[in-house]
Design a protein around this motif. Structure first.
Motif, PDB file in Angstrom:
ATOM      1  N   ASP A  43       0.808  -1.214   0.000  1.00  0.00           N
ATOM      2  CA  ASP A  43       0.000   0.000   0.000  1.00  0.00           C
ATOM      3  C   ASP A  43       0.847   1.272   0.000  1.00  0.00           C
ATOM      4  N   ASP A  44       1.933   1.293   0.780  1.00  0.00           N
ATOM      5  CA  ASP A  44       2.715   2.536   0.870  1.00  0.00           C
ATOM      6  C   ASP A  44       3.378   2.862  -0.466  1.00  0.00           C
ATOM      7  N   GLN A  63       0.746   4.240  -2.869  1.00  0.00           N
ATOM      8  CA  GLN A  63       0.453   5.654  -2.635  1.00  0.00           C
ATOM      9  C   GLN A  63       1.506   6.558  -3.277  1.00  0.00           C
ATOM     10  N   LYS A  64       2.752   6.124  -3.273  1.00  0.00           N
ATOM     11  CA  LYS A  64       3.801   6.901  -3.943  1.00  0.00           C
ATOM     12  C   LYS A  64       3.578   6.920  -5.454  1.00  0.00           C
ATOM     13  N   VAL A 113       0.700   6.655  -7.009  1.00  0.00           N
ATOM     14  CA  VAL A 113      -0.451   7.531  -7.281  1.00  0.00           C
ATOM     15  C   VAL A 113      -0.029   8.994  -7.193  1.00  0.00           C
ATOM     16  N   ALA A 114       0.764   9.327  -6.173  1.00  0.00           N
ATOM     17  CA  ALA A 114       1.236  10.711  -6.014  1.00  0.00           C
ATOM     18  C   ALA A 114       2.118  11.128  -7.192  1.00  0.00           C
ATOM     19  N   SER A 135      -8.226   2.919  -8.405  1.00  0.00           N
ATOM     20  CA  SER A 135      -9.269   3.948  -8.274  1.00  0.00           C
ATOM     21  C   SER A 135     -10.622   3.362  -7.877  1.00  0.00           C
ATOM     22  N   SER A 187      -5.466  -2.688  -1.738  1.00  0.00           N
ATOM     23  CA  SER A 187      -6.307  -1.508  -1.532  1.00  0.00           C
ATOM     24  C   SER A 187      -6.462  -0.814  -2.856  1.00  0.00           C
ATOM     25  N   SER A 238      -6.676   1.902  -4.503  1.00  0.00           N
ATOM     26  CA  SER A 238      -6.536   3.343  -4.307  1.00  0.00           C
ATOM     27  C   SER A 238      -6.740   4.091  -5.613  1.00  0.00           C
TER      28      SER A 238
END
Length: 399
Positions: free
Chosen positions: A46-47, A50-51, A53-54, A145, A397, A399
């Motif tokens: 997950d972490d 998130q990177k 996606v950013a 998403s 997840s 995301s």
């Protein structure tokens, strides 16, 4: 990458399961998948997701700029510039190498980007077969998403078909039926009901295009374009033999060919963010860096890594005949983070966005991944290795 899922996969892996995966993939296909599929998917924690996606959000800020077309107008070679361009790309693909940052943490770094479709259909099929062949937990999915398979296919359908019926839309490529990506074309037909048509099979009547179905001409209202002009660059007589698609035609493009150039290596020098390597047009270089070992030299107009100079020498730059068509880019050092029974393997993850007509912005929809032991990512550089090739990134997840 995700340690517990990786350990479980490696402990349970057998060559027979990999053979079963390949059998599942090829079952019912007219020809076997024409590129190497890796033994394993990538389990994305997950972490790190998130990177990713950013990083994608940082890049979209530039693509969504009101002046982006003006910024990239000179990216399009004059002989490949087509009329009737639409307002936005329907596809965005962002390639990230999996690296380590200055703190020693796993981090994505942009390698390339393109305003062009990728294996949007095959990745669904590939992920399903990984999960079934290896009995991977149902929580691991390739979709992003908040999408699931049903909503993803619906988004894919809206992007490709627009307001048209499936028989009015074709997937088009040069030598389409012989392409290595033909399996993706076949699956696109299955999911969307459209037909694959080779460039050579297009028929023109006035400014309209047609294809034959059961010996009847059917008008094409919209083209799902998979043709890359680089593939026909060395055939100067091609448009004497087939329809010249560069002329004004009464047809919609998804996506318009100009976006292949606008969103490309040409865009790299305009991007900013922690996940973007330093890039500069060679003709804008004031001084040649003293640490050239930390850079690569890339031609703007090439495909699949061709022409890239990895070990750059000063004379490579000074000898360029058209420096405006090259970029000097900070070298990205891949970290072998995917632990396999044969050791660590380098990874690249491609974020795939879909942008249907009528939506305000693109949606991060699915991903594609590649594993490598060679000097560069890509099939041609990894012919003699195991645990390499095309694969899928799975997340828990959405995301």
């Amino acid at each position: 990458m995700e340690p517990s899922a990786r350990k479980k996969f490696n402990d349970d892996f057998t060559e027979q399961k990999f053979a079963d995966l390949l059998d599942r993939l090829n079952k019912g296909l007219p020809n076997p998948v024409a590129f190497r599929v890796a033994e394993t998917p990538i389990f994305i924690p997950d972490d790190f997701l998130q990177k990713l996606v950013a990083a994608g959000d940082d890049i979209l800020k530039t693509i969504l700029r009101a002046d982006f077309k003006q910024l990239t107008e000179t990216a399009i070679p004059e002989k490949w510039k087509l009329p009737n361009e639409n307002d936005h790309p329907h596809f965005i693909a962002l390639d990230f190498g999996v690296c380590k940052d200055d703190n020693g943490d796993i981090s994505p770094k942009l390698i390339e980007l393109q305003g062009f479709p990728s294996l949007y259909a095959f990745q669904v099929y590939l992920s399903e077969n990984y999960k079934s062949a290896y009995n991977i937990d149902a929580d691991w999915e390739p979709f992003l998403s908040g999408l699931d398979k049903e909503s993803y296919i619906d988004l894919f359908r809206r992007t490709i078909l627009g307001d048209h019926q499936p028989h009015e839309v074709v997937l088009m490529d040069v030598n389409a039926h012989e392409q290595k990506t033909a399996v993706d074309f076949l699956l696109t037909e299955k999911y969307l009901g459209i037909k694959t048509v080779a460039l050579e099979e297009l028929e023109q009547r006035g400014d309209k295009l047609f294809y034959y179905a059961d010996d009847e001409l059917v008008q094409i209202k919209r083209i799902y374009n998979r043709l890359i002009f680089d593939e026909i660059e060395n055939d100067p007589d091609i448009f004497n033999r087939v329809v010249d698609i560069r002329q004004p035609l009464d047809v919609e493009w998804v996506t318009h060919p100009n976006w292949f150039y606008r969103i490309s290596k040409y865009t790299m020098p305009f991007l900013e963010g922690a996940y973007i390597p330093k890039s500069v047009f060679a003709n804008d270089l004031k001084d040649i860096p003293s640490d050239l070992e930390n850079y690569v030299l890339k031609p703007l107009f090439s495909f699949a890594g061709q022409g890239v100079i990895i070990d750059v020498k000063p004379q490579d730059i000074s000898n360029l005949k058209n420096p405006e068509n090259w970029i000097l880019q900070e070298k990205v050092n891949y970290e072998p983070v995917v632990q396999t029974p044969e050791g660590g393997v380098k990874a690249e993850i491609r974020l795939l966005y879909l942008w249907p007509d009528g939506d305000d912005r693109p949606t991060l929809a699915i991903n594609l991944a590649r594993l490598s032991r060679g000097k560069m990512i890509g099939v041609r550089y990894n012919k003699d290795f195991n645990w390499v090739g095309g694969t899928a990134g799975l997340v828990t997840s959405r995301s």
